[in-house]
Design an enzyme around this catalytic site. Structure first.
Site, PDB file in Angstrom:
ATOM      1  N   TYR A 141      22.174  -8.782  -7.699  1.00  9.73           N
ATOM      2  CA  TYR A 141      22.758 -10.353  -8.186  1.00  9.73           C
ATOM      3  C   TYR A 141      24.088 -10.518  -7.567  1.00  9.73           C
ATOM      4  O   TYR A 141      24.976 -11.139  -7.800  1.00  9.73           O
ATOM      5  CB  TYR A 141      22.221 -10.967  -9.225  1.00  9.73           C
ATOM      6  CG  TYR A 141      20.528 -11.330  -9.896  1.00  9.73           C
ATOM      7  CD1 TYR A 141      20.170 -10.750  -8.970  1.00  9.73           C
ATOM      8  CD2 TYR A 141      20.628 -11.341 -10.729  1.00  9.73           C
ATOM      9  CE1 TYR A 141      18.660 -11.141  -8.670  1.00  9.73           C
ATOM     10  CE2 TYR A 141      19.148 -11.791 -11.362  1.00  9.73           C
ATOM     11  CZ  TYR A 141      18.411 -11.636 -10.095  1.00  9.73           C
ATOM     12  OH  TYR A 141      16.949 -11.664 -10.371  1.00  9.73           O
ATOM     13  N   LYS A 190      12.270   1.511  -9.414  1.00  8.97           N
ATOM     14  CA  LYS A 190      11.147   2.295  -8.296  1.00  8.97           C
ATOM     15  C   LYS A 190      12.359   3.354  -7.869  1.00  8.97           C
ATOM     16  O   LYS A 190      12.199   3.298  -6.385  1.00  8.97           O
ATOM     17  CB  LYS A 190      11.892   0.799  -7.981  1.00  8.97           C
ATOM     18  CG  LYS A 190      10.702   1.155  -6.275  1.00  8.97           C
ATOM     19  CD  LYS A 190       9.035   0.837  -6.547  1.00  8.97           C
ATOM     20  CE  LYS A 190       7.976   0.525  -5.456  1.00  8.97           C
ATOM     21  NZ  LYS A 190       6.707   0.524  -6.028  1.00  8.97           N
ATOM     22  N   ASP A 222       5.973  -1.565 -10.098  1.00 11.64           N
ATOM     23  CA  ASP A 222       4.932  -1.781 -10.609  1.00 11.64           C
ATOM     24  C   ASP A 222       3.655  -1.646 -11.259  1.00 11.64           C
ATOM     25  O   ASP A 222       3.127  -2.365 -11.610  1.00 11.64           O
ATOM     26  CB  ASP A 222       4.616  -1.909  -8.475  1.00 11.64           C
ATOM     27  CG  ASP A 222       4.589  -0.591  -7.855  1.00 11.64           C
ATOM     28  OD1 ASP A 222       5.342   0.059  -8.918  1.00 11.64           O
ATOM     29  OD2 ASP A 222       3.752  -0.563  -7.175  1.00 11.64           O
ATOM     30  N   ASP A 246      15.087  -9.455 -14.539  1.00 15.10           N
ATOM     31  CA  ASP A 246      14.723 -10.720 -14.803  1.00 15.10           C
ATOM     32  C   ASP A 246      13.651 -11.086 -14.794  1.00 15.10           C
ATOM     33  O   ASP A 246      12.238 -12.380 -15.478  1.00 15.10           O
ATOM     34  CB  ASP A 246      15.643 -11.432 -13.287  1.00 15.10           C
ATOM     35  CG  ASP A 246      15.685 -13.374 -13.550  1.00 15.10           C
ATOM     36  OD1 ASP A 246      15.147 -13.091 -14.542  1.00 15.10           O
ATOM     37  OD2 ASP A 246      16.112 -13.117 -12.133  1.00 15.10           O
ATOM     38  N   ASP A 250      10.017 -12.756 -17.845  1.00 16.47           N
ATOM     39  CA  ASP A 250       9.779 -13.719 -17.462  1.00 16.47           C
ATOM     40  C   ASP A 250       8.156 -13.615 -18.385  1.00 16.47           C
ATOM     41  O   ASP A 250       7.296 -14.553 -18.784  1.00 16.47           O
ATOM     42  CB  ASP A 250       9.491 -14.710 -17.191  1.00 16.47           C
ATOM     43  CG  ASP A 250      11.084 -15.305 -16.573  1.00 16.47           C
ATOM     44  OD1 ASP A 250      11.379 -14.713 -17.315  1.00 16.47           O
ATOM     45  OD2 ASP A 250      11.388 -16.228 -15.625  1.00 16.47           O
TER      46      ASP A 250
END
Length: 358
Positions: A141, A190, A222, A246, A250
């Site tokens: 970001y 990852k 994943d 992020d 959620d």
């Protein structure tokens, strides 16, 4: 002489302007119940600030935050910001960087009265108590990026950039929190593909030597996404970089019954922390008195504990929320759990009444 705690209040946009006042009311009730004194000062941020002042993060808002002991924030976002260039719509992202809010703490617990509101089976939800730590001020970001036309083809790119100090800061915070809980830390990356994740994993392993009492595991993102749903009770403290955090945090809304139940704290090494619900501005329901204020109210509890070092008053708010839910009161997003559905303001009143009743 009692201290007065200065709280900056940034209602933000959409339902943020409805749920944030309920969090303030909860803090006021705690003040009356315990003798704590708060001074609340409101300021704009986000789309509402841009529409009024031409800037999504006005300088006066930054100054207020810097002069405060803690920041109570609502949701930020809206169509007016989405249409602006990146450099003009920073708002909350820019505030995080200005204040050094690099450590984001997102708890997710399974509220037994809300099990029926979750898509998961009740036996998967029992005992779920996760503290998700997200790096908040670097990564994809905030890394270098661009958008241009090359040889007639439009291209855009972003860069997931991390330094060792950025990773170490958030990882050490996660280890310290795990040490005070069940002494288990899961790091998500990852590393089988991304160079930045290989760096992340190497820092976690190095910092782990200073926390030998904490058991550490690494999960590829994943697989982590799958395990959070298949076996959520296996997790204690989870730490990840900005983008993965992020997305995955959620996902925790499915464990708590609704995204509207999730609070968060964003913390800096020095200066005020920022406390806000995880949910967005939800313009489709804004102004209808149907938004769930409990994520914001629980964020006020985190403000007391993490921002002001007052864990006992924080427990009072959490206990009040638990009693309201156990009595059967619900907002529209929790309708599937059964009970009596009330609006935003009434739910806030019920929590205040429970705080006052002790």
């Amino acid at each position: 002489m009692n201290r007065t705690y200065r709280i900056a209040v940034l209602p933000g946009d959409g339902v943020g302007q409805e749920v944030t006042p309920q969090a303030v009311r909860a803090l006021e009730a705690i003040g009356k119940r315990t003798g704590l004194t708060f001074a609340f000062t409101e300021a704009p941020i986000g789309a509402s600030a841009y529409e009024a002042l031409g800037h999504s993060l006005p300088p006066d808002t930054v100054e207020l935050c810097l002069a405060s002991d803690a920041i109570m924030c609502g949701s930020v976002g809206g169509a007016v910001l989405d249409a602006l260039p990146r450099e003009k719509r920073g708002g909350l992202l820019d505030l995080r960087q200005r204040l050094g809010l690099a450590v984001n703490v997102r708890p997710a617990v399974s509220w037994e009265p809300l099990h029926a509101a979750s898509p998961l089976r009740p036996e998967l939800l029992r005992g779920v108590d996760i503290l998700f730590i997200r790096e908040l001020a670097a990564g994809l970001y905030f890394g270098p990026g661009g958008h241009e036309v090359r040889d007639g083809v439009e291209v855009a790119w972003d860069t997931m950039l991390y330094t060792v100090p950025q990773v170490e800061h958030v990882v050490r915070a996660a280890f310290a929190l795990a040490r005070g809980r069940r002494q288990r830390l899961t790091s998500i990356d990852k590393a089988n593909v991304l160079r930045s994740s290989k760096l992340w994993r190497s820092v976690v392993d190095r910092v782990a030597r200073d926390f030998r009492d904490v058991a550490v595991e690494h999960l590829i993102v994943d697989n982590a996404s799958l395990q959070l749903i298949l076996a959520p009770s296996r997790f204690d403290v989870v730490v990840s970089e900005n983008t993965f955090g992020d997305i995955l945090s959620d996902e925790l809304g499915a464990l708590s019954g609704s995204l509207g139940m999730l609070p968060s704290a964003s913390l800096a090494p020095r200066g005020p922390g920022l406390f806000e619900p995880v949910h967005g501005s939800a313009p489709d329901i804004a102004g209808k008195d149907v938004a769930n204020p409990l994520g914001s109210i629980l964020s006020a509890a985190m403000l007391l504990e993490y921002g002001l070092g007052l864990p006992e008053p924080a427990r009072r708010i959490e206990s009040a929320v638990a009693r309201v839910l156990a009595t059967g009161w619900r907002t529209a997003d929790l309708r599937a759990a059964g009970g009596t559905v009330v609006g935003t303001r009434r739910m806030g009143e019920l929590v205040v009444e429970a705080i006052v009743a002790g």
